[in-house]
Design an enzyme around this catalytic site. Structure first.
Site, PDB file in Angstrom:
ATOM      1  N   SER A 129       0.810  -1.219   0.000  1.00 36.17           N
ATOM      2  CA  SER A 129       0.000   0.000   0.000  1.00 36.17           C
ATOM      3  C   SER A 129       0.845   1.273   0.000  1.00 36.17           C
ATOM      4  CB  SER A 129      -0.886  -0.017   1.252  1.00 36.17           C
ATOM      5  OG  SER A 129      -1.427   1.259   1.487  1.00 36.17           O
ATOM      6  N   GLU A 131       0.195   3.664   1.721  1.00 33.04           N
ATOM      7  CA  GLU A 131       0.283   4.094   3.119  1.00 33.04           C
ATOM      8  C   GLU A 131       1.680   3.854   3.683  1.00 33.04           C
ATOM      9  OE1 GLU A 131      -2.002   5.534   5.602  1.00 33.04           O
ATOM     10  OE2 GLU A 131      -2.670   6.227   3.652  1.00 33.04           O
ATOM     11  N   TYR A 153      -1.591   0.019  10.719  1.00 31.51           N
ATOM     12  CA  TYR A 153      -1.894  -0.619   9.429  1.00 31.51           C
ATOM     13  C   TYR A 153      -0.686  -0.529   8.502  1.00 31.51           C
ATOM     14  CZ  TYR A 153      -3.644  -0.957   4.625  1.00 31.51           C
ATOM     15  OH  TYR A 153      -3.802  -1.290   3.298  1.00 31.51           O
TER      16      TYR A 153
HETATM   17  P1  NAP Z   1     -11.496  -4.476   1.857  1.00 30.20           P
HETATM   18  O1  NAP Z   1     -12.651  -4.137   0.988  1.00 30.20           O
HETATM   19  O2  NAP Z   1     -11.422  -3.932   3.231  1.00 30.20           O
HETATM   20  O3  NAP Z   1     -11.406  -6.084   1.927  1.00 30.20           O
HETATM   21  C1  NAP Z   1     -10.613  -6.725   2.871  1.00 30.20           C
HETATM   22  C2  NAP Z   1     -10.829  -8.219   2.741  1.00 30.20           C
HETATM   23  O4  NAP Z   1     -10.024  -8.897   3.725  1.00 30.20           O
HETATM   24  C3  NAP Z   1     -12.281  -8.672   2.982  1.00 30.20           C
HETATM   25  O5  NAP Z   1     -12.587  -9.684   2.055  1.00 30.20           O
HETATM   26  C4  NAP Z   1     -12.219  -9.237   4.388  1.00 30.20           C
HETATM   27  O6  NAP Z   1     -13.194 -10.230   4.654  1.00 30.20           O
HETATM   28  C5  NAP Z   1     -10.830  -9.886   4.345  1.00 30.20           C
HETATM   29  N1  NAP Z   1     -10.351 -10.204   5.681  1.00 30.20           N
HETATM   30  C6  NAP Z   1     -10.355  -9.409   6.787  1.00 30.20           C
HETATM   31  N2  NAP Z   1      -9.868 -10.094   7.837  1.00 30.20           N
HETATM   32  C7  NAP Z   1      -9.555 -11.345   7.395  1.00 30.20           C
HETATM   33  C8  NAP Z   1      -9.043 -12.506   8.012  1.00 30.20           C
HETATM   34  N3  NAP Z   1      -8.771 -12.524   9.314  1.00 30.20           N
HETATM   35  N4  NAP Z   1      -8.845 -13.612   7.244  1.00 30.20           N
HETATM   36  C9  NAP Z   1      -9.148 -13.610   5.923  1.00 30.20           C
HETATM   37  N5  NAP Z   1      -9.657 -12.527   5.290  1.00 30.20           N
HETATM   38  C10 NAP Z   1      -9.860 -11.413   6.018  1.00 30.20           C
HETATM   39  O7  NAP Z   1     -10.116  -4.084   1.132  1.00 30.20           O
HETATM   40  P2  NAP Z   1      -9.845  -3.687  -0.399  1.00 30.20           P
HETATM   41  O8  NAP Z   1     -10.059  -2.240  -0.547  1.00 30.20           O
HETATM   42  O9  NAP Z   1     -10.519  -4.649  -1.300  1.00 30.20           O
HETATM   43  O10 NAP Z   1      -8.259  -3.900  -0.457  1.00 30.20           O
HETATM   44  C11 NAP Z   1      -7.702  -5.172  -0.766  1.00 30.20           C
HETATM   45  C12 NAP Z   1      -6.292  -5.251  -0.188  1.00 30.20           C
HETATM   46  O11 NAP Z   1      -5.495  -4.198  -0.739  1.00 30.20           O
HETATM   47  C13 NAP Z   1      -6.189  -5.066   1.326  1.00 30.20           C
HETATM   48  O12 NAP Z   1      -5.119  -5.865   1.767  1.00 30.20           O
HETATM   49  C14 NAP Z   1      -5.846  -3.602   1.502  1.00 30.20           C
HETATM   50  O13 NAP Z   1      -5.175  -3.396   2.717  1.00 30.20           O
HETATM   51  C15 NAP Z   1      -4.964  -3.383   0.296  1.00 30.20           C
HETATM   52  N6  NAP Z   1      -4.936  -2.036  -0.275  1.00 30.20           N
HETATM   53  C16 NAP Z   1      -6.091  -1.403  -0.570  1.00 30.20           C
HETATM   54  C17 NAP Z   1      -6.049  -0.161  -1.186  1.00 30.20           C
HETATM   55  C18 NAP Z   1      -7.315   0.572  -1.562  1.00 30.20           C
HETATM   56  O14 NAP Z   1      -7.233   1.774  -1.827  1.00 30.20           O
HETATM   57  N7  NAP Z   1      -8.448  -0.093  -1.653  1.00 30.20           N
HETATM   58  C19 NAP Z   1      -4.809   0.406  -1.518  1.00 30.20           C
HETATM   59  C20 NAP Z   1      -3.650  -0.302  -1.220  1.00 30.20           C
HETATM   60  C21 NAP Z   1      -3.725  -1.530  -0.618  1.00 30.20           C
HETATM   61  P3  NAP Z   1     -14.641  -9.866   5.319  1.00 30.20           P
HETATM   62  O15 NAP Z   1     -15.539  -9.526   4.161  1.00 30.20           O
HETATM   63  O16 NAP Z   1     -15.007 -11.117   5.991  1.00 30.20           O
HETATM   64  O17 NAP Z   1     -14.433  -8.699   6.239  1.00 30.20           O
HETATM   65  O1  F7E Z   2      -8.993   8.160   4.146  1.00 31.35           O
HETATM   66  C1  F7E Z   2      -9.387  11.562   5.409  1.00 31.35           C
HETATM   67  C2  F7E Z   2      -8.454  10.641   6.169  1.00 31.35           C
HETATM   68  O2  F7E Z   2      -9.972   6.042   5.045  1.00 31.35           O
HETATM   69  C3  F7E Z   2      -8.477   9.023   3.165  1.00 31.35           C
HETATM   70  C4  F7E Z   2      -7.283   2.144   2.588  1.00 31.35           C
HETATM   71  O3  F7E Z   2      -7.863   1.463   1.492  1.00 31.35           O
HETATM   72  O4  F7E Z   2      -6.108   3.632   1.125  1.00 31.35           O
HETATM   73  C5  F7E Z   2      -7.036   3.576   2.190  1.00 31.35           C
HETATM   74  O5  F7E Z   2      -6.536   4.281   3.324  1.00 31.35           O
HETATM   75  C6  F7E Z   2      -8.220  10.395   3.783  1.00 31.35           C
HETATM   76  C7  F7E Z   2      -7.426  10.324   5.101  1.00 31.35           C
HETATM   77  O6  F7E Z   2      -8.321   5.984   3.114  1.00 31.35           O
HETATM   78  C8  F7E Z   2     -12.681  11.155   6.880  1.00 31.35           C
HETATM   79  O7  F7E Z   2      -7.925  11.290   7.334  1.00 31.35           O
HETATM   80  C9  F7E Z   2     -11.379  12.798   6.316  1.00 31.35           C
HETATM   81  O8  F7E Z   2      -6.428  11.305   5.092  1.00 31.35           O
HETATM   82  O9  F7E Z   2     -10.572   6.795   2.697  1.00 31.35           O
HETATM   83  P1  F7E Z   2      -9.568   6.694   3.768  1.00 31.35           P
HETATM   84  P2  F7E Z   2      -6.795   5.827   3.566  1.00 31.35           P
HETATM   85  O10 F7E Z   2      -6.592   6.093   4.992  1.00 31.35           O
HETATM   86  O11 F7E Z   2      -5.989   6.647   2.605  1.00 31.35           O
HETATM   87  C10 F7E Z   2      -4.817   3.064   1.422  1.00 31.35           C
HETATM   88  C11 F7E Z   2      -3.961   3.182   0.187  1.00 31.35           C
HETATM   89  C12 F7E Z   2      -4.901   1.708   1.988  1.00 31.35           C
HETATM   90  O12 F7E Z   2      -4.005   0.895   1.795  1.00 31.35           O
HETATM   91  C13 F7E Z   2      -5.985   1.452   2.980  1.00 31.35           C
HETATM   92  O13 F7E Z   2      -6.247   0.051   3.083  1.00 31.35           O
HETATM   93  O14 F7E Z   2      -9.464  10.974   4.118  1.00 31.35           O
HETATM   94  N1  F7E Z   2     -10.745  11.653   5.990  1.00 31.35           N
HETATM   95  N2  F7E Z   2     -12.566  12.529   6.867  1.00 31.35           N
HETATM   96  C14 F7E Z   2     -11.516  10.614   6.330  1.00 31.35           C
HETATM   97  N3  F7E Z   2     -11.350   9.286   6.185  1.00 31.35           N
HETATM   98  C15 F7E Z   2     -12.340   8.471   6.604  1.00 31.35           C
HETATM   99  N4  F7E Z   2     -12.217   7.118   6.452  1.00 31.35           N
HETATM  100  N5  F7E Z   2     -13.493   8.957   7.166  1.00 31.35           N
HETATM  101  C16 F7E Z   2     -13.701  10.285   7.325  1.00 31.35           C
HETATM  102  O15 F7E Z   2     -14.748  10.723   7.848  1.00 31.35           O
END
Ligand code: NAP
Ligand code: F7E
Length: 334
Positions: A129, A131, A153
């Protein structure tokens, strides 16, 4: 027929990746964890389709349960494994740091160990990520930008990232890290900021909600479309050699700019609706993310197709449909 195993199949990316792989003729196995309520909503369209049904199967397992992972990998012997499972919410990781470390960090170790110990020849994808760049050392961020994680995280993702590199170097496993910047879609979880905004704005437009409470509006993110990003995951595992890649759009926008775009589409003034709630602030914030994915373009031929404006439109349209259904139900019950 190629086979793939996906952890996190029920999540946003899991559902798009399954669609992509099934479309390419794969048999897809997904690990789901036991839940007291349904957690397969994003997969239902695939599961219920009589033709697609045979191409996707769900098996119980957990990233917290090493024996389940070893058993699944031993019995299925997949060609490709995509580790998308995680406790993926940054803000929540401050509340449950140990659990986040267990799943998002140690879960990857358990999976890699299961591959190594069973002698499975699968190619491995790790969901790294942006992050991990956290308090960024340079802008834009590339594969060589140093990490400075700012949350439990992000720390867990750094651990998983280096484990993936280490298992590649130590055991010759074809293991890749996709360093993906934020990617969104109509299937994004409703507590991430983009979806929280599109969901609330459309409900407000139909009179189903009055206020929207948010945290830091100044944070900037490089937001892409999840459907584009899962293609990059697949391309990494088709390459001649395993490597790590930044996947991003190369554009960054603040939460405030995201609000402008959404509320403008709905002809609403967010300044009258949004209130700041300190509960959504993070103990340490990531202020600015902007990725440079030239390596992925050069070596994988990958580039994003959907623009920021198109992404916002897509999410608003989809959430408007959802809000309309909600309104009909509400009116019927009144
Ligand atoms: P998401 O919607 O939060 O999905 C997370 C998945 O992980 C869900 O299927 C969840 O299952 C499963 N999970 C949680 N705890 C688990 C456990 N103990 N054992 C097995 N599975 C488990 O995340 P996403 O946005 O699709 O992202 C996919 C991956 O990419 C994640 O690893 C995330 O950290 C990473 N990532 C995401 C982003 C982004 O912007 N979306 C960017 C960079 C990296 P349940 O449905 O049962 O909760
Ligand atoms: O926040 C600000 C918050 O929770 C984005 C995950 O998929 O992307 C995701 O992480 C920004 C942050 O995403 C609210 O402070 C303001 O600066 O949508 P987010 P994230 O933290 O960037 C990365 C790449 C991952 O890997 C992660 O799994 O938005 N913000 N107000 C807020 N964020 C949330 N959630 N809720 C608010 O009310």
């Amino acid at each position: 027929m190629k086979t793939a195993l996906i952890t996190g199949i029920t999540g946003q990316d899991g559902s798009y990746l399954t669609e992509l792989l099934v479309g390419k003729g794969y048999k897809v196995y997904g690990i789901i964890r036991r839940s007291s309520s349904f957690n397969t909503e994003r997969l239902e369209h695939l599961y219920q389709d009589p033709h697609e049904k045979r191409k996707m199967e769900l098996v119980y397992g957990d990233l917290n349960d090493a024996s389940s992972l070893a058993e699944i990998i031993h019995s299925l012997k997949p060609d490709e494994i995509y580790n998308l499972g995680a406790q993926s919410h940054v803000r929540v990781s401050f509340d449950i740091p140990e659990y986040t470390g267990e799943i998002t960090g140690m879960g990857t170790l358990r999976l890699l160990e299961a591959i190594r110990r069973t002698g499975c020849k699968a190619r491995f994808y790790q969901a790294s990520s942006s992050e991990m760049f956290g308090k960024v050392a340079e802008t834009p961020q590339t594969e060589t930008t140093p990490f400075h994680p700012r949350s439990p995280y992000a720390c867990a993702k750094v651990f998983s990232h280096y484990l993936t590199v280490n298992y590649r170097e130590s055991y010759n496993i074809f293991a890749c890290n996709g360093i993906l910047f934020n990617h969104e879609s109509p299937r994004r979880g409703e507590t991430f900021v983009t979806r929280k905004i599109t969901r609330a704005a459309t409900r407000i437009k139909l009179g189903l909600q009055d206020k929207l409470y948010l945290g830091n509006l100044e944070a900037k993110r490089d937001w892409g479309f999840a459907g584009d990003y899962v293609e990059a995951m697949w391309l990494m595992l088709q390459a001649d050699n395993p490597d790590d890649y930044v996947i991003a759009t190369g554009e960054t926008y603040s939460v405030r700019e995201f609000l402008d775009e959404v509320f403008c589409l709905l002809n609403l003034d967010w300044k009258k609706i949004v209130e700041i709630d300190p509960r959504y602030f993070r103990p340490a914030e990531v202020d600015l993310l902007l990725g440079d994915s030239s390596k992925a373009k050069r070596q994988l031929g990958w580039q994003p197709k959907i623009t920021f404006k198109e992404l916002v439109k897509m999410m608003v349209k989809s959430d408007m449909e959802l809000a309309k259904k909600e309104k009909i139900l509400k009116d019927v019950n009144e």
